[in-house]
Design an enzyme around this catalytic site. Structure first.
Site, PDB file in Angstrom:
ATOM      1  N   ASP A  13      22.788  44.033  10.247  1.00  0.00           N
ATOM      2  CA  ASP A  13      22.815  45.405  10.772  1.00  0.00           C
ATOM      3  C   ASP A  13      21.516  45.805  11.461  1.00  0.00           C
ATOM      4  O   ASP A  13      21.129  46.979  11.455  1.00  0.00           O
ATOM      5  CB  ASP A  13      23.146  46.416   9.658  1.00  0.00           C
ATOM      6  CG  ASP A  13      24.490  46.115   9.014  1.00  0.00           C
ATOM      7  OD1 ASP A  13      25.404  45.687   9.740  1.00  0.00           O
ATOM      8  OD2 ASP A  13      24.613  46.283   7.776  1.00  0.00           O
ATOM      9  N   LYS A  16      22.156  44.017  16.404  1.00  0.00           N
ATOM     10  CA  LYS A  16      22.495  42.846  17.240  1.00  0.00           C
ATOM     11  C   LYS A  16      23.479  43.210  18.341  1.00  0.00           C
ATOM     12  O   LYS A  16      23.373  42.743  19.472  1.00  0.00           O
ATOM     13  CB  LYS A  16      23.082  41.718  16.362  1.00  0.00           C
ATOM     14  CG  LYS A  16      22.088  41.192  15.330  1.00  0.00           C
ATOM     15  CD  LYS A  16      22.718  40.175  14.398  1.00  0.00           C
ATOM     16  CE  LYS A  16      23.749  40.759  13.462  1.00  0.00           C
ATOM     17  NZ  LYS A  16      23.242  41.631  12.415  1.00  0.00           N
ATOM     18  N   LYS A  18      23.925  46.132  19.860  1.00  0.00           N
ATOM     19  CA  LYS A  18      23.260  46.880  20.945  1.00  0.00           C
ATOM     20  C   LYS A  18      22.460  45.948  21.845  1.00  0.00           C
ATOM     21  O   LYS A  18      22.552  46.018  23.075  1.00  0.00           O
ATOM     22  CB  LYS A  18      22.331  47.966  20.366  1.00  0.00           C
ATOM     23  CG  LYS A  18      21.409  48.494  21.456  1.00  0.00           C
ATOM     24  CD  LYS A  18      20.406  49.531  21.037  1.00  0.00           C
ATOM     25  CE  LYS A  18      19.338  49.568  22.131  1.00  0.00           C
ATOM     26  NZ  LYS A  18      18.791  50.854  22.405  1.00  0.00           N
ATOM     27  N   GLY A  40      29.950  43.812  11.743  1.00  0.00           N
ATOM     28  CA  GLY A  40      30.293  45.069  12.406  1.00  0.00           C
ATOM     29  C   GLY A  40      29.176  45.364  13.380  1.00  0.00           C
ATOM     30  O   GLY A  40      28.059  45.663  12.969  1.00  0.00           O
ATOM     31  N   HIS A  41      29.442  45.189  14.655  1.00  0.00           N
ATOM     32  CA  HIS A  41      28.402  45.365  15.679  1.00  0.00           C
ATOM     33  C   HIS A  41      28.738  46.590  16.527  1.00  0.00           C
ATOM     34  O   HIS A  41      29.796  46.643  17.151  1.00  0.00           O
ATOM     35  CB  HIS A  41      28.309  44.109  16.553  1.00  0.00           C
ATOM     36  CG  HIS A  41      27.867  42.890  15.792  1.00  0.00           C
ATOM     37  ND1 HIS A  41      27.688  41.664  16.362  1.00  0.00           N
ATOM     38  CD2 HIS A  41      27.552  42.734  14.484  1.00  0.00           C
ATOM     39  CE1 HIS A  41      27.284  40.807  15.440  1.00  0.00           C
ATOM     40  NE2 HIS A  41      27.200  41.426  14.291  1.00  0.00           N
ATOM     41  N   GLN A 223      25.479  38.783  10.827  1.00  0.00           N
ATOM     42  CA  GLN A 223      24.711  38.843   9.576  1.00  0.00           C
ATOM     43  C   GLN A 223      23.210  38.677   9.857  1.00  0.00           C
ATOM     44  O   GLN A 223      22.761  39.128  10.900  1.00  0.00           O
ATOM     45  CB  GLN A 223      25.214  37.796   8.554  1.00  0.00           C
ATOM     46  CG  GLN A 223      26.580  38.121   7.961  1.00  0.00           C
ATOM     47  CD  GLN A 223      27.742  37.776   8.862  1.00  0.00           C
ATOM     48  OE1 GLN A 223      27.849  36.659   9.345  1.00  0.00           O
ATOM     49  NE2 GLN A 223      28.627  38.726   9.094  1.00  0.00           N
TER      50      GLN A 223
HETATM   51  P1  GDP Z   1      24.488  44.922  13.989  1.00  0.00           P
HETATM   52  O1  GDP Z   1      25.457  44.555  12.933  1.00  0.00           O
HETATM   53  O2  GDP Z   1      23.215  44.135  13.883  1.00  0.00           O
HETATM   54  O3  GDP Z   1      25.060  44.885  15.375  1.00  0.00           O
HETATM   55  O4  GDP Z   1      24.065  46.426  13.704  1.00  0.00           O
HETATM   56  P2  GDP Z   1      25.085  47.646  13.366  1.00  0.00           P
HETATM   57  O5  GDP Z   1      25.780  48.005  14.605  1.00  0.00           O
HETATM   58  O6  GDP Z   1      25.888  47.329  12.156  1.00  0.00           O
HETATM   59  O7  GDP Z   1      24.063  48.754  12.913  1.00  0.00           O
HETATM   60  C1  GDP Z   1      23.054  49.222  13.761  1.00  0.00           C
HETATM   61  C2  GDP Z   1      23.278  50.744  13.992  1.00  0.00           C
HETATM   62  O8  GDP Z   1      22.105  51.298  14.535  1.00  0.00           O
HETATM   63  C3  GDP Z   1      24.372  51.032  14.986  1.00  0.00           C
HETATM   64  O9  GDP Z   1      24.994  52.247  14.615  1.00  0.00           O
HETATM   65  C4  GDP Z   1      23.629  51.202  16.302  1.00  0.00           C
HETATM   66  O10 GDP Z   1      24.296  52.054  17.223  1.00  0.00           O
HETATM   67  C5  GDP Z   1      22.358  51.839  15.828  1.00  0.00           C
HETATM   68  N1  GDP Z   1      21.162  51.512  16.591  1.00  0.00           N
HETATM   69  C6  GDP Z   1      20.822  50.342  17.210  1.00  0.00           C
HETATM   70  N2  GDP Z   1      19.572  50.426  17.727  1.00  0.00           N
HETATM   71  C7  GDP Z   1      19.114  51.662  17.428  1.00  0.00           C
HETATM   72  C8  GDP Z   1      17.870  52.346  17.665  1.00  0.00           C
HETATM   73  O11 GDP Z   1      16.921  51.818  18.216  1.00  0.00           O
HETATM   74  N3  GDP Z   1      17.778  53.632  17.189  1.00  0.00           N
HETATM   75  C9  GDP Z   1      18.794  54.240  16.520  1.00  0.00           C
HETATM   76  N4  GDP Z   1      18.591  55.487  16.101  1.00  0.00           N
HETATM   77  N5  GDP Z   1      19.972  53.628  16.284  1.00  0.00           N
HETATM   78  C10 GDP Z   1      20.111  52.348  16.718  1.00  0.00           C
HETATM   79  P1  IMO Z   2      26.485  42.259  10.675  1.00  0.00           P
HETATM   80  O1  IMO Z   2      26.846  41.129  11.595  1.00  0.00           O
HETATM   81  C1  IMO Z   2      25.256  43.393   6.645  1.00  0.00           C
HETATM   82  C2  IMO Z   2      26.889  41.022   3.323  1.00  0.00           C
HETATM   83  C3  IMO Z   2      27.860  41.700   2.385  1.00  0.00           C
HETATM   84  C4  IMO Z   2      27.516  40.937   1.103  1.00  0.00           C
HETATM   85  C5  IMO Z   2      27.261  39.531   1.593  1.00  0.00           C
HETATM   86  C6  IMO Z   2      28.459  38.592   1.483  1.00  0.00           C
HETATM   87  O2  IMO Z   2      27.145  43.555  10.970  1.00  0.00           O
HETATM   88  O3  IMO Z   2      24.993  42.350  10.523  1.00  0.00           O
HETATM   89  P2  IMO Z   2      30.731  38.361   2.840  1.00  0.00           P
HETATM   90  O4  IMO Z   2      31.846  39.328   3.050  1.00  0.00           O
HETATM   91  O5  IMO Z   2      30.087  37.868   4.075  1.00  0.00           O
HETATM   92  O6  IMO Z   2      31.116  37.233   1.926  1.00  0.00           O
HETATM   93  O7  IMO Z   2      29.626  39.208   2.032  1.00  0.00           O
HETATM   94  O8  IMO Z   2      26.902  39.649   2.961  1.00  0.00           O
HETATM   95  N1  IMO Z   2      27.277  41.097   4.762  1.00  0.00           N
HETATM   96  C7  IMO Z   2      26.659  41.868   5.658  1.00  0.00           C
HETATM   97  N2  IMO Z   2      25.675  42.779   5.513  1.00  0.00           N
HETATM   98  N3  IMO Z   2      25.744  43.130   7.867  1.00  0.00           N
HETATM   99  C8  IMO Z   2      26.702  42.191   8.035  1.00  0.00           C
HETATM  100  O9  IMO Z   2      27.116  41.799   9.256  1.00  0.00           O
HETATM  101  C9  IMO Z   2      27.243  41.551   6.903  1.00  0.00           C
HETATM  102  N4  IMO Z   2      28.204  40.613   6.714  1.00  0.00           N
HETATM  103  C10 IMO Z   2      28.197  40.341   5.396  1.00  0.00           C
HETATM  104  O10 IMO Z   2      27.602  43.075   2.284  1.00  0.00           O
HETATM  105  O11 IMO Z   2      26.311  41.428   0.568  1.00  0.00           O
HETATM  106 MG    MG Z   3      26.566  45.461  11.411  1.00  0.00          MG
END
Ligand code: GDP
Ligand code: IMO
Ligand code: MG
Length: 432
Positions: A13, A16, A18, A40-41, A223
């Site tokens: 999270d 990635k 963005k 979840g991206h 991840q």
């Molecule tokens: P990912 O799994 O690595 O793609 O990250 P996620 O999408 O799960 O979580 C990142 C969250 O932070 C998302 O809601 C993005 O829209 C938000 N985000 C990304 N970069 C920034 C930033 O620089 N500032 C803020 N405030 N939000 C950001």
């Molecule tokens: P993105 O790509 C954050 C975590 C779960 C749990 C562990 C194992 O959005 O960064 P799983 O279902 O993979 O067997 O769960 O990994 N986990 C993540 N945490 N971002 C993710 O993906 C994750 N995908 C799995 O919360 O701790």
């Molecule tokens: Mg994510």
């Protein structure tokens, strides 16, 4: 030749989605190489918010070929729903390529993921319960079902039959859950077959040809480093290889195809699910932990769970630099730290009187490690409109400089907000 890998340097999270969306503008291919719909991206692009789980983040650009590599585990129902959702949103998914060797998540994988978590009780991993672990387990036990098995109903039936001999026993006798019939799973999966098979490709061949033709290929990790099956905080990890080497095995390219490895980290750190977290902050009312949760919107994209928040951990990022061979760091969510009077950065750990500058190899030490912090002054300004490094307040520039010195790699990109434009490019040469 340009192969560029982006990996999470923390526990996922990091943003990635963005950054992949932003850089995809310059790319020809975006390849997912591991994980599944546990990811979840989130992308904020042109006023739209997209939440992607399986489809690579370059999907917004008509010139990109999105690719799902062999290292990904695919829940076909989720993939088709995601494609339908994107099409309904006016995006096209017809260019999507899916590796014939990617493994499928089957209904019993989801059941077993949930059942094993329930059985672990207080010791649960906190998985996303999407069937990820059980699907990779079957891949390693050589009883997995692959995308190419959808091309032949006879073979698919045989493979489901073979799997159910064991799965039904476990479901019924170990977990007291209902058994599956071969026919019900076969009927469901044959229902997905034609749409999935239409996208099937020899991904290794496609990507290698592209690289030989000097096209640009972006490998989008899911991840993060500390969730890696080998290099993460085992057993509180996922079941794939989110580290840079996974880009090679998960798509079928050699290590020499990779020119640049970007590691992405938040300006603080979060974790979803269980497991050790040295810099974790309590999230009670009025606390910094609560501030980060709310300001950062730290709720999971996939499961909606509240993410655990903490101060930036320099030991973890230094470790990520090493195991991934990072050439660059991308720091996201710097804007979230605005208005804090001071900011802590973990530079080492302490355990039983000893200082650890590197991640301790023994898990039990990591579990009890106490962070050693350095305090840096905060900045009291809205930085979400900054587009160059020089526009940032001095304290924010110093903060980035501090992270850079700790990691010993340059911070090449800084994100100051969720949308594509809210980014400072310091060391990224646009492709002409
Ligand atoms: P990912 O799994 O690595 O793609 O990250 P996620 O999408 O799960 O979580 C990142 C969250 O932070 C998302 O809601 C993005 O829209 C938000 N985000 C990304 N970069 C920034 C930033 O620089 N500032 C803020 N405030 N939000 C950001
Ligand atoms: P993105 O790509 C954050 C975590 C779960 C749990 C562990 C194992 O959005 O960064 P799983 O279902 O993979 O067997 O769960 O990994 N986990 C993540 N945490 N971002 C993710 O993906 C994750 N995908 C799995 O919360 O701790
Ligand atoms: Mg994510």
């Amino acid at each position: 030749m340009a192969g560029i890998v982006l990996v999470g340097a923390q526990w996922g999270d990091e943003g990635k989605g963005k950054i992949t969306d932003l850089l995809a503008d310059d790319m020809d291919y975006v390849v997912r190489f591991q994980g599944g719909n546990n990811a979840g991206h989130t992308i904020v692009h042109g006023g739209r918010v997209l939440k992607l789980h399986l489809i690579p983040s370059g999907i917004m650009y008509p010139h990109i070929t999105p690719v799902i590599g062999n290292g990904v585990v695919i829940d076909p129902k989720v993939l088709l729903e995601e494609m339908d959702r994107l099409e309904a949103d006016g995006l096209t998914t017809h260019r999507l390529l899916i590796s014939c060797n990617a493994h499928l998540i089957m209904p019993y994988h989801r059941d077993l993921d949930g059942a094993s978590e329930r059985r672990l009780g207080d010791n649960e991993i906190g998985t996303t319960r999407r069937g990820i672990g059980p699907a990779y387990q079957d891949k390693a036990s050589r009883m997995g079902i692959r995308v190419q098995d959808l091309t032949d109903e006879h073979i698919l039936r045989k493979k489901i039959e073979a799997a159910l001999v064991e799965k039904n026993d476990v479901l019924v006798k170990v977990y007291g859950l209902p058994a599956y019939t071969v026919d019900e799973i076969l009927e469901e999966y044959m229902g997905y077959a034609s749409r999935i098979v239409a996208h099937m490709a020899d991904v290794s061949d496609v990507v290698n040809r592209a690289l030989r033709a000097d096209q640009w290929v972006f490998f989008e990790g899911a991840q993060g480093t500390l969730l890696d099956l080998d290099h993460g905080t085992y057993p509180f990890v996922t079941s794939s290889s989110p580290t840079a080497g996974g880009a090679c095995t998960g798509s079928g390219v050699g290590p020499k195809a990779i020119d640049r490895v970007l590691g992405i980290a938040k300006a603080y750190i979060t974790r979803v699910g269980s497991g050790p977290f040295p810099t974790e902050l309590p999230s009670d009312p009025g606390s910094v932990g609560e501030f980060l949760t709310n300001r950062g919107g730290e709720f999971g994209t996939t499961t909606g769970r509240q993410r655990r928040c903490g101060w930036y951990d320099g030991v973890i990022v230094r470790y990520a630099v090493q195991v991934n061979g990072l050439t660059d760091l991308v720091i996201t969510k710097l804007d979230v730290l605005s208005d804090l009077e001071s900011i802590q950065v973990c530079v080492a750990y302490e355990y039983e009187g000893r200082r650890y500058n590197e991640l301790p190899c023994r898990q039990s030490i990591f579990h009890h490690a106490r962070p050693i912090y350095e305090e840096l002054p905060g900045w009291n300004a809205d930085i979400s409109g900054c587009r160059t490094f020089d526009e940032l307040p001095k304290e924010a520039r110093d903060y980035i400089g501090f992270l850079e010195d700790l990691a010993e790699v340059p911070v090449s990109i800084i994100a100051v907000g969720p949308s594509r434009e809210q980014t400072i490019m310091r060391r990224w040469e646009r492709r002409l």
